[in-house]
Design an enzyme around this catalytic site. Structure first.
Site: not given
Ligand code: PGA
Length: 247
Positions: A7, A9, A93, A164, A170, A206
């Site tokens: 992802n 983003k 999400h 998630e 994040g 993460s």
């Molecule tokens: P992250 O995000 O790996 O940066 O924690 C995961 C996600 O939001 O799908």
């Protein structure tokens, strides 16, 4: 077979997305063992799709509108993403739910829009830190799953769930793999109330090169959804190399 979904983003602009997709295209991975999909920003989706065309790498959308076409300024529909070759779309999400105010009802409409358009919805669920601390994790997930699956006629079509936890996205505070496994087993049992279909359940939050194998090696965890670590060439390449070597 495990899923590895990236992802990106809003981390990468058009040029950066194309550049990274061109690099990913060259990396070695076992496409029989891993389904790899890239979820670029909408502006780059078509080009990224063209870059990975002819490989086993799949394309995904980060969000969809719940109507196919019409007067919806700024929106892009599941049908439109299907038209440029998307196989998957993220739905609900945590950032869509918490920053853009999407409700469980919006999520349900988007799930149906994806299924109608022939796109596999990858529906994200997860509890906040407060909910976890107050022992309301199962309550939150139960509510989200009910809204997604109640009276949903899959009719043989596929749907994927991504667990998630909001507190792990994040933050570097990844859910402990054993805990993630337990909750995946619980989610699987919940889903059984609604459908006999096989519903893959991914973990996200993460995930990095150090912990990815500890998730993928567990049978209850069908794959991972990776955010920031998939949006940089070096960290994504290392992650793919670890998966290729150890999974
Ligand atoms: P992250 O995000 O790996 O940066 O924690 C995961 C996600 O939001 O799908």
């Amino acid at each position: 077979m495990k899923y590895l979904f990236a992802n990106w983003k809003m981390y990468l602009d058009f040029d950066e997305s194309c550049m990274l997709a061109s690099q990913v295209r060259e990396w070695l991975y076992d496409s029989d063992a891993v389904t790899l999909a890239l979820f670029p920003a909408s502006i780059a989706a078509r080009e990224v799709g063209m870059i990975v065309a002819g490989t086993d790498i799949q394309l995904g959308a980060q969000n969809v509108a719940w109507v196919p076409k019409g007067a919806y300024t700024g929106a892009v529909s599941a049908l439109m993403y299907k038209g440029i070759g998307c196989t998957y779309a993220l739905v609900g999400h945590s950032e869509r739910r918490h920053i853009f105010g999407e409700s469980d009802t919006d999520v349900r409409k988007k799930v149906e829009a994806c299924l109608d358009a022939g796109i596999v919805p990858v529906v994200c669920i997860g509890e906040t830190k407060e909910e976890k601390e107050e022992g309301k994790r199962e309550y939150r997930l139960k509510k989200q799953l009910l809204k997604i699956f109640k009276d949903l006629d899959l009719g043989g079509r596929k749907i994927i769930i991504a667990y998630e936890p909001v507190w792990s996205i994040g933050t570097g505070d990844a859910c402990l793999p054993a805990d993630a496994e337990d909750i995946h087993l619980w989610i699987r049992t919940e889903i059984k109330q609604y459908t006999d279909s096989e519903v893959p359940i991914l973990y996200g939050g993460s995930v990095n090169a150090e912990n990815v194998v500890s998730y993928l090696s567990r049978t209850a965890i069908d794959g991972v959804l990776v955010g920031s670590m998939s949006a940089k060439e070096e960290t994504f390449r290392t992650l793919i190399e670890v998966v290729q070597r150890e999974c």
